[in-house]
Design an enzyme around this catalytic site. Structure first.
Site, PDB file in Angstrom:
ATOM      1  N   HIS A 106     -33.549  53.210   8.164  1.00 39.80           N
ATOM      2  CA  HIS A 106     -33.379  52.886   6.747  1.00 39.80           C
ATOM      3  C   HIS A 106     -33.451  51.383   6.462  1.00 39.80           C
ATOM      4  CE1 HIS A 106     -29.472  51.986   8.346  1.00 39.80           C
ATOM      5  NE2 HIS A 106     -29.144  51.404   7.205  1.00 39.80           N
ATOM      6  N   HIS A 120     -33.976  46.862   3.074  1.00 38.27           N
ATOM      7  CA  HIS A 120     -33.033  47.981   3.134  1.00 38.27           C
ATOM      8  C   HIS A 120     -33.492  49.060   2.163  1.00 38.27           C
ATOM      9  CE1 HIS A 120     -29.268  50.213   3.046  1.00 38.27           C
ATOM     10  NE2 HIS A 120     -28.897  49.511   4.123  1.00 38.27           N
TER      11      HIS A 120
END
Length: 152
Positions: A62, A77
């Site tokens: 992620h 992110h």
């Protein structure tokens, strides 16, 4: 490559730019990790927002760490609390040590799967431990992949 591009932060995805302060995660919104930009994506492909080298790929896929040519660390992110999804909605195209240019494909995020899991899909680009010298945008607006959003 012109010098200016090496110091810029560019949109990693097509979507809606939002000021970092509006992100629904206090760690990012209060800039505890550093200054940056955020985009609510309207596509699944995430590209490099900077010129640099891939330094980190988080196990849950992620987030990726990049080192800009000037030595600034940048975190890409994907989503909020998406670490809890254990990598399922993400496909990473790069590996540690890869050189990236602005627009180099980094990853794919299955936005539908992230939403079904009840998570926010916002993509954040954080310059760790540093303020941006300028933000090109200060309010919500549509952006395309590769649009300049800030400068170091």
């Amino acid at each position: 490559m012109i010098f200016g591009k090496k110091k810029g932060i560019f949109s990693p995805v097509k979507g809606e730019f939002i000021p970092l302060e509006e992100v629904a995660d206090p760690v990012f919104a209060q800039k505890m990790m550093g200054d940056g930009v955020a985009v609510i994506p309207s596509s699944d492909e995430i590209v490099s927002p900077v010129v640099g080298t891939v330094t980190t790929i988080i196990e849950q896929k992620h987030a990726l760490g990049l080192m800009m040519e000037g030595g600034q660390e940048v975190l890409v992110h994907m989503g909020i609390d998406t670490v809890e999804l254990n990598g399922a909605p993400f496909e990473v195209y790069v590996k540690t040590g890869d050189h990236v240019e602005i627009g180099t494909p980094l990853a794919k995020m299955d936005r539908a799967a992230v939403k079904v899991a009840g998570k926010d899909t916002v993509i954040m680009v954080i310059v760790t431990g540093q303020q941006l010298n300028s933000h090109k945008l200060t309010k919500r607006t549509s952006v395309n992949q590769g649009d300049e959003l800030g400068k170091l």
